[in-house]
Write a protein that holds these residues in place. Structure first.
Motif, PDB file in Angstrom:
ATOM      1  N   ASP A 195       0.857  -1.188   0.000  1.00 19.41           N
ATOM      2  CA  ASP A 195       0.000   0.000   0.000  1.00 19.41           C
ATOM      3  C   ASP A 195       0.897   1.244   0.000  1.00 19.41           C
ATOM      4  O   ASP A 195       0.476   2.319   0.361  1.00 19.41           O
ATOM      5  CB  ASP A 195      -0.969   0.000   1.187  1.00 19.41           C
ATOM      6  CG  ASP A 195      -0.265  -0.094   2.532  1.00 19.41           C
ATOM      7  OD1 ASP A 195       0.987  -0.075   2.566  1.00 19.41           O
ATOM      8  OD2 ASP A 195      -0.955  -0.184   3.557  1.00 19.41           O
ATOM      9  N   PHE A 206      -4.768  -2.186  -9.717  1.00 18.48           N
ATOM     10  CA  PHE A 206      -5.717  -1.101  -9.960  1.00 18.48           C
ATOM     11  C   PHE A 206      -6.788  -1.574 -10.935  1.00 18.48           C
ATOM     12  O   PHE A 206      -6.492  -2.334 -11.865  1.00 18.48           O
ATOM     13  CB  PHE A 206      -5.010   0.114 -10.573  1.00 18.48           C
ATOM     14  CG  PHE A 206      -4.005   0.761  -9.668  1.00 18.48           C
ATOM     15  CD1 PHE A 206      -4.403   1.646  -8.687  1.00 18.48           C
ATOM     16  CD2 PHE A 206      -2.654   0.477  -9.799  1.00 18.48           C
ATOM     17  CE1 PHE A 206      -3.472   2.248  -7.860  1.00 18.48           C
ATOM     18  CE2 PHE A 206      -1.721   1.062  -8.982  1.00 18.48           C
ATOM     19  CZ  PHE A 206      -2.129   1.952  -8.001  1.00 18.48           C
ATOM     20  N   PRO A 259      -1.471   5.665 -11.438  1.00 14.17           N
ATOM     21  CA  PRO A 259      -1.622   6.021 -10.026  1.00 14.17           C
ATOM     22  C   PRO A 259      -0.395   5.709  -9.191  1.00 14.17           C
ATOM     23  O   PRO A 259      -0.121   6.389  -8.211  1.00 14.17           O
ATOM     24  CB  PRO A 259      -2.815   5.184  -9.566  1.00 14.17           C
ATOM     25  CG  PRO A 259      -3.530   4.783 -10.801  1.00 14.17           C
ATOM     26  CD  PRO A 259      -2.504   4.746 -11.882  1.00 14.17           C
ATOM     27  N   SER A 260       0.377   4.695  -9.555  1.00 12.77           N
ATOM     28  CA  SER A 260       1.533   4.330  -8.743  1.00 12.77           C
ATOM     29  C   SER A 260       2.574   5.445  -8.715  1.00 12.77           C
ATOM     30  O   SER A 260       3.302   5.592  -7.736  1.00 12.77           O
ATOM     31  CB  SER A 260       2.156   3.039  -9.242  1.00 12.77           C
ATOM     32  OG  SER A 260       2.663   3.202 -10.541  1.00 12.77           O
ATOM     33  N   GLU A 312       2.039   8.560  -8.397  1.00  8.64           N
ATOM     34  CA  GLU A 312       1.639   9.489  -7.347  1.00  8.64           C
ATOM     35  C   GLU A 312       1.822   8.895  -5.958  1.00  8.64           C
ATOM     36  O   GLU A 312       1.944   9.622  -4.984  1.00  8.64           O
ATOM     37  CB  GLU A 312       0.168   9.879  -7.531  1.00  8.64           C
ATOM     38  CG  GLU A 312      -0.133  10.537  -8.850  1.00  8.64           C
ATOM     39  CD  GLU A 312      -1.624  10.617  -9.141  1.00  8.64           C
ATOM     40  OE1 GLU A 312      -2.431  10.210  -8.289  1.00  8.64           O
ATOM     41  OE2 GLU A 312      -1.968  11.097 -10.225  1.00  8.64           O
ATOM     42  N   LEU A 313       1.823   7.571  -5.843  1.00 14.84           N
ATOM     43  CA  LEU A 313       1.829   6.906  -4.545  1.00 14.84           C
ATOM     44  C   LEU A 313       3.217   6.568  -4.025  1.00 14.84           C
ATOM     45  O   LEU A 313       3.400   6.387  -2.834  1.00 14.84           O
ATOM     46  CB  LEU A 313       0.983   5.630  -4.626  1.00 14.84           C
ATOM     47  CG  LEU A 313      -0.486   5.873  -4.957  1.00 14.84           C
ATOM     48  CD1 LEU A 313      -1.185   4.561  -5.275  1.00 14.84           C
ATOM     49  CD2 LEU A 313      -1.176   6.591  -3.817  1.00 14.84           C
ATOM     50  N   CYS A 348       2.948  -2.713 -10.546  1.00 13.57           N
ATOM     51  CA  CYS A 348       1.512  -2.465 -10.476  1.00 13.57           C
ATOM     52  C   CYS A 348       0.858  -3.140 -11.667  1.00 13.57           C
ATOM     53  O   CYS A 348       1.450  -3.236 -12.739  1.00 13.57           O
ATOM     54  CB  CYS A 348       1.225  -0.970 -10.477  1.00 13.57           C
ATOM     55  SG  CYS A 348       1.863  -0.155  -9.008  1.00 13.57           S
ATOM     56  N   HIS A 350      -6.023   4.282  -3.466  1.00  9.92           N
ATOM     57  CA  HIS A 350      -6.483   5.018  -4.641  1.00  9.92           C
ATOM     58  C   HIS A 350      -7.919   4.575  -4.897  1.00  9.92           C
ATOM     59  O   HIS A 350      -8.312   3.480  -4.498  1.00  9.92           O
ATOM     60  CB  HIS A 350      -5.574   4.678  -5.837  1.00  9.92           C
ATOM     61  CG  HIS A 350      -5.798   5.527  -7.032  1.00  9.92           C
ATOM     62  ND1 HIS A 350      -6.744   5.221  -7.990  1.00  9.92           N
ATOM     63  CD2 HIS A 350      -5.193   6.668  -7.439  1.00  9.92           C
ATOM     64  CE1 HIS A 350      -6.706   6.133  -8.938  1.00  9.92           C
ATOM     65  NE2 HIS A 350      -5.779   7.027  -8.626  1.00  9.92           N
ATOM     66  N   ASP A 351      -8.706   5.394  -5.554  1.00  7.31           N
ATOM     67  CA  ASP A 351     -10.101   5.012  -5.802  1.00  7.31           C
ATOM     68  C   ASP A 351     -10.220   3.811  -6.740  1.00  7.31           C
ATOM     69  O   ASP A 351     -11.261   3.171  -6.800  1.00  7.31           O
ATOM     70  CB  ASP A 351     -10.924   6.195  -6.323  1.00  7.31           C
ATOM     71  CG  ASP A 351     -10.398   6.782  -7.622  1.00  7.31           C
ATOM     72  OD1 ASP A 351      -9.244   6.510  -7.996  1.00  7.31           O
ATOM     73  OD2 ASP A 351     -11.154   7.537  -8.266  1.00  7.31           O
ATOM     74  N   ARG A 352      -9.128   3.462  -7.436  1.00  5.28           N
ATOM     75  CA  ARG A 352      -9.155   2.289  -8.316  1.00  5.28           C
ATOM     76  C   ARG A 352      -8.378   1.100  -7.747  1.00  5.28           C
ATOM     77  O   ARG A 352      -8.166   0.107  -8.436  1.00  5.28           O
ATOM     78  CB  ARG A 352      -8.593   2.668  -9.690  1.00  5.28           C
ATOM     79  CG  ARG A 352      -9.506   3.627 -10.432  1.00  5.28           C
ATOM     80  CD  ARG A 352      -9.060   3.997 -11.845  1.00  5.28           C
ATOM     81  NE  ARG A 352      -7.996   3.237 -12.401  1.00  5.28           N
ATOM     82  CZ  ARG A 352      -6.939   3.769 -13.045  1.00  5.28           C
ATOM     83  NH1 ARG A 352      -6.829   5.069 -13.175  1.00  5.28           N
ATOM     84  NH2 ARG A 352      -6.002   3.001 -13.541  1.00  5.28           N
ATOM     85  N   SER A 353      -7.931   1.182  -6.473  1.00  3.84           N
ATOM     86  CA  SER A 353      -7.191   0.072  -5.853  1.00  3.84           C
ATOM     87  C   SER A 353      -8.051  -1.175  -5.763  1.00  3.84           C
ATOM     88  O   SER A 353      -9.251  -1.097  -5.513  1.00  3.84           O
ATOM     89  CB  SER A 353      -6.725   0.454  -4.447  1.00  3.84           C
ATOM     90  OG  SER A 353      -5.728   1.438  -4.492  1.00  3.84           O
TER      91      SER A 353
END
Length: 161
Positions: free
Chosen positions: A9, A38, A55-56, A58-59, A86, A119-122
């Protein structure tokens, strides 16, 4: 060389799980594959590529990168490399392809693993791990509380945030 997949995470806790995988197994040399899944984008703009970013990117923070380096350094010659991978997709067949493409030999996911969407798509990876054809090591020391509610003190020194 053994390739061990560990769900991440993008926090220090997932690195503690990687450290536990090293302690629970007798691996001479291994690669740690930190994994996050995702959902595919559903917005027409995202599907066309407009405004779509991985997204990764940004994370993965600099402290997380430094902690990965420290984990590798703390296990000296036993960890060949730590890789963050990812996957975009949420089906078992996509995951089986991922496992095959990355030569995964073992999945480390404690029995009481708590999925924390970042993330909202995790996607919760536990569903993907079932029936994938790769052994899942479920032993390990883990508190039942969610990771983000507990302070974490790894056995290796963490980079300053």
């Amino acid at each position: 060389m053994t390739n061990i997949l560990v769900p991440t995470d993008f926090t220090a806790y997932s690195l503690m799980m990687a450290e536990q995988a090293m302690k629970n197994g007798n691996y001479e040399k291994c690669n740690i594959v930190l994994f996050h899944a995702f959902q595919p984008p559903v917005s027409p703009l995202d599907m066309l590529g407009a405004g779509h970013r991985d997204p990764s990117c940004e994370l993965m923070s600099e402290p997380f990168r430094q902690a990965c380096k420290q984990l590798k350094d703390s296990h000296g010659s036993r960890i060949n490399k730590i890789i963050v991978r990812c996957m975009t997709g949420s089906t078992r067949s996509v995951f089986r392809n991922f496992v095959e493409a990355n030569d995964i030999d073992l999945i480390y996911c404690p029995e009481d693993y708590y999925f924390k969407p970042v993330h909202d798509r995790s996607v919760d990876p536990q569903f993907l791990f079932k029936k994938c054809g790769v052994p899942v090591l479920k032993s390990g020391v883990r508190k039942t509380e969610p990771v983000y509610e507990q302070p974490f003190m790894p056995s290796f020194p963490m980079a300053a945030q």
